[in-house]
Write an enzyme that holds these catalytic residues in place. Structure first.
Site, PDB file in Angstrom:
ATOM      1  N   SER A 288     -13.191  -0.110 -10.337  1.00 53.72           N
ATOM      2  CA  SER A 288     -14.285  -0.562 -11.203  1.00 53.72           C
ATOM      3  C   SER A 288     -15.521   0.281 -10.939  1.00 53.72           C
ATOM      4  O   SER A 288     -15.709   0.824  -9.842  1.00 53.72           O
ATOM      5  CB  SER A 288     -14.617  -2.034 -10.919  1.00 53.72           C
ATOM      6  OG  SER A 288     -15.839  -2.416 -11.524  1.00 53.72           O
TER       7      SER A 288
ATOM      8  N   TYR B 199     -16.519  -9.304  -5.525  1.00 54.10           N
ATOM      9  CA  TYR B 199     -15.688  -8.515  -6.439  1.00 54.10           C
ATOM     10  C   TYR B 199     -15.905  -7.017  -6.203  1.00 54.10           C
ATOM     11  O   TYR B 199     -14.942  -6.240  -6.091  1.00 54.10           O
ATOM     12  CB  TYR B 199     -16.033  -8.880  -7.878  1.00 54.10           C
ATOM     13  CG  TYR B 199     -15.386  -8.015  -8.937  1.00 54.10           C
ATOM     14  CD1 TYR B 199     -14.076  -8.240  -9.352  1.00 54.10           C
ATOM     15  CD2 TYR B 199     -16.098  -6.970  -9.549  1.00 54.10           C
ATOM     16  CE1 TYR B 199     -13.486  -7.458 -10.341  1.00 54.10           C
ATOM     17  CE2 TYR B 199     -15.524  -6.185 -10.535  1.00 54.10           C
ATOM     18  CZ  TYR B 199     -14.214  -6.428 -10.927  1.00 54.10           C
ATOM     19  OH  TYR B 199     -13.634  -5.655 -11.897  1.00 54.10           O
TER      20      TYR B 199
END
Length: 289
Positions: free
Chosen positions: A181, A194
């Site tokens: 990500s 995350y």
């Protein structure tokens, strides 16, 4: 205005109540399939396993892999309608396809998934570790131990479990592709746990690439930015869903179909001298050095 800008302006604020979210409930639907894509048989004869393959980026990757000639197994959590729709589309393209419900957090289920895929398809050549969850918190002090455990167990532990299970079935020329990500590189003040898992995925990719290089098995990652997937309305409030991606240099969110060609590239012979790397698909959200 191109098709990506057009659909971006059509997206209004809405939410879903459960992660990782359902594509069936999205309106408008994400662009999973780009009609302008020209396939060239780059994955003919290959078998791919894609986690989170029922929807979003995973669905888009599954469709392009099928168009490139690969048989495709998709792992998913509990979004049966999405999984069934994806398998139906893959079969329409003309390849063998099957879906498997499983829990990334459970090592035994990860082992069974790989065993079942090899049994059903006869082999495994490409593992795409794509499944994941995220739970934003405005205050880091509100991130509970249970949330941290769930996020890490799903996003990075499961990736390691699946890779361990898959490696004995992979051979020279085969590949592992991990979904990282943009948050692994620029951080996120509301997605701290995350982002930490995505940073771990980046380090895992680089390290596993070195470990498997003597076997000529390549390991790479794709680091998406703001992409219109079920995870977004399942994560954020309606107002953030509506404005998602506007902060990027291209001033819009990306679509799953804009990510999928990178996964084809990394799985094919076009990338035989690339391992341990990340391809950034983020609309200029983060520009690395």
């Amino acid at each position: 205005m191109d098709k990506f800008e057009k659909i971006d302006k059509e997206i209004k604020g809405y939410t879903q109540s459960k992660q990782p979210g359902s594509e069936r409930e999205m309106d408008p639907k994400p662009i999973a399939e780009d009609e302008d894509y020209q396939a060239g048989g780059k994955l003919k004869g290959k078998v791919a396993l894609i986690t989170g393959g029922d929807s979003g980026i995973g669905r888009a990757v599954a469709i392009l892999y099928a168009k490139e000639g690969a048989d495709v197994a998709i792992g998913y959590y509990d979004e049966t309608d999405d999984a069934d729709n994806t398998v139906k589309r893959l079969e329409e393209i003309g390849v063998k396809a099957k879906s498997y419900a499983f829990d990334l957090k459970d090592v035994e289920q990860c082992k069974k998934l790989v065993t079942d895929v090899v049994t059903d398809f006869g082999k495994l050549n490409i593992l795409v570790n794509n499944g994941g969850v995220q739970f934003p918190q405005e205050d880091f002090l509100d991130v509970t131990p249970e949330q941290i455990q769930t996020t890490f167990s799903t996003n990075i532990f499961g990736m390691m479990y699946l890779s361990q299970a898959a490696i004995p079935h992979l051979s020279e020329g085969d590949t592992i592709i991990n979904t990282s990500s943009v948050t692994a590189y620029r951080g996120s003040d509301t997605l701290i746990d995350y982002s930490a898992t995505k940073g771990a995925i980046t380090a895992f990719t680089r390290s596993l690439a070195q470990h498997l290089a003597p076997k000529k098995i390549r390991v790479n990652s794709v680091a998406p930015g703001p992409i219109y997937t079920p995870l977004i309305p399942a994560t954020f409030p309606a107002e953030k869903v509506e404005k998602h991606g506007q902060e990027t240099a291209l001033e819009r969110r990306g679509q799953p179909s804009e990510n999928a060609p990178a996964y084809v590239f990394l799985a094919s012979k076009d990338s035989t001298y690339i391992t341990g790397q990340a391809i950034h698909i983020n609309g200029g959200d983060y520009i690395s050095s």
